[in-house]
Design a protein around this motif. Structure first.
Motif, short mmCIF file in Angstrom:
data_model
loop_
_atom_site.label_atom_id
_atom_site.label_comp_id
_atom_site.label_asym_id
_atom_site.label_seq_id
_atom_site.Cartn_x
_atom_site.Cartn_y
_atom_site.Cartn_z
N ALA A 179 29.23 34.44 39.61
CA ALA A 179 30.51 34.23 38.92
C ALA A 179 30.34 33.77 37.48
O ALA A 179 31.13 34.13 36.62
CB ALA A 179 31.36 33.24 39.70
N ASN A 180 29.30 32.98 37.17
CA ASN A 180 29.14 32.50 35.80
C ASN A 180 28.74 33.62 34.84
O ASN A 180 28.92 33.50 33.64
CB ASN A 180 28.14 31.33 35.73
CG ASN A 180 26.77 31.71 36.24
OD1 ASN A 180 26.57 32.76 36.84
ND2 ASN A 180 25.82 30.81 36.04
N SER A 203 29.69 37.03 35.56
CA SER A 203 30.85 37.94 35.66
C SER A 203 30.52 39.36 35.23
O SER A 203 31.27 39.99 34.51
CB SER A 203 32.02 37.39 34.85
OG SER A 203 32.42 36.15 35.34
N THR A 238 36.64 39.62 36.30
CA THR A 238 37.25 38.30 36.28
C THR A 238 37.70 37.97 37.70
O THR A 238 38.37 38.79 38.34
CB THR A 238 38.46 38.26 35.34
OG1 THR A 238 38.03 38.67 34.04
CG2 THR A 238 39.07 36.88 35.26
N LYS A 239 37.33 36.79 38.19
CA LYS A 239 37.71 36.37 39.54
C LYS A 239 38.26 34.96 39.51
O LYS A 239 37.66 34.07 38.91
CB LYS A 239 36.51 36.41 40.48
CG LYS A 239 36.85 35.98 41.89
CD LYS A 239 35.59 35.59 42.65
CE LYS A 239 35.92 34.96 43.97
NZ LYS A 239 36.52 33.63 43.88
N THR A 240 39.42 34.77 40.13
CA THR A 240 39.99 33.45 40.37
C THR A 240 40.63 33.48 41.75
O THR A 240 41.49 34.33 42.01
CB THR A 240 41.05 33.07 39.32
OG1 THR A 240 42.04 34.07 39.27
CG2 THR A 240 40.44 32.88 37.94
N ALA A 241 40.20 32.59 42.64
CA ALA A 241 40.67 32.55 44.03
C ALA A 241 40.52 33.94 44.64
O ALA A 241 39.43 34.46 44.71
CB ALA A 241 42.08 32.00 44.11
N ARG A 292 42.03 36.63 43.39
CA ARG A 292 42.33 37.61 42.33
C ARG A 292 41.02 38.16 41.76
O ARG A 292 40.06 37.43 41.58
CB ARG A 292 43.13 36.97 41.20
CG ARG A 292 44.35 36.18 41.62
CD ARG A 292 45.45 36.98 42.20
NE ARG A 292 46.07 37.84 41.22
CZ ARG A 292 46.98 38.74 41.51
NH1 ARG A 292 47.40 38.91 42.74
NH2 ARG A 292 47.50 39.50 40.58
N ARG A 317 43.33 42.22 43.32
CA ARG A 317 42.90 41.16 44.24
C ARG A 317 41.97 41.75 45.29
O ARG A 317 41.74 42.96 45.30
CB ARG A 317 44.08 40.44 44.89
CG ARG A 317 45.02 41.31 45.66
CD ARG A 317 46.31 40.55 46.04
NE ARG A 317 47.24 41.43 46.69
CZ ARG A 317 47.27 41.66 47.99
NH1 ARG A 317 46.44 41.04 48.79
NH2 ARG A 317 48.15 42.49 48.51
#
Length: 139
Positions: A57-58, A60, A76-79, A81, A112
């Motif tokens: 993730a860091n 990406s 891009t990832k958040t939760a 998404r 997502r």
């Protein structure tokens, strides 16, 4: 002699029958090669094994093979998404171009994801776009 045979048999069977089976764990979204098994809107057979790989993730970064060409870019990832930035790809032509075009079109629409065991589903606004599986299922 018979006594040692029975002791060995008990230990062997005890190791095989340890009670409950291990719970199936989900594969990691990152650091896993995800093989593409279904592309929404593409009715042809997947003629070449396409896959994608998401770095930690860091970083990406996304990379993969679409059927004819290798590709890379950012994500891009958040939760739950997930979205992909502009992708770059090599530019070779081959018979799997319709598959590749469908894959790139689907990746542009991803918003997502869901991850269950060894299956990853990338979802757009209102429908699943891509189904992917790990190269080897997680125990």
């Amino acid at each position: 002699m018979k006594w040692t045979t029975w002791v060995f048999a008990l230990f062997f069977l005890g190791g095989c029958l340890n009670g409950t089976p291990a719970a199936k764990q989900s594969a990691s979204l990152t650091q896993t090669q995800w093989n593409i098994v279904e592309i929404s809107g593409y009715d042809g057979a997947l003629t070449r094994r396409a896959y994608l790989y998401l770095s930690e993730a860091n970083e990406s970064r996304v990379s993969g093979f679409a059927g004819c060409n290798r590709f890379g870019g950012t994500y891009t990832k958040t939760a739950d998404r997930l979205s992909f930035g502009p992708l770059m790809a090599t530019r070779m032509y081959c018979p799997a171009m319709p598959q590749e075009n469908a894959l790139f079109n689907a990746l542009k629409q991803v918003e997502r994801f869901t991850l269950e065991h060894d299956e990853l589903t990338l979802i757009g606004k209102d429908k699943p776009l891509l189904k992917l599986r790990t190269a080897s299922p997680t125990p």
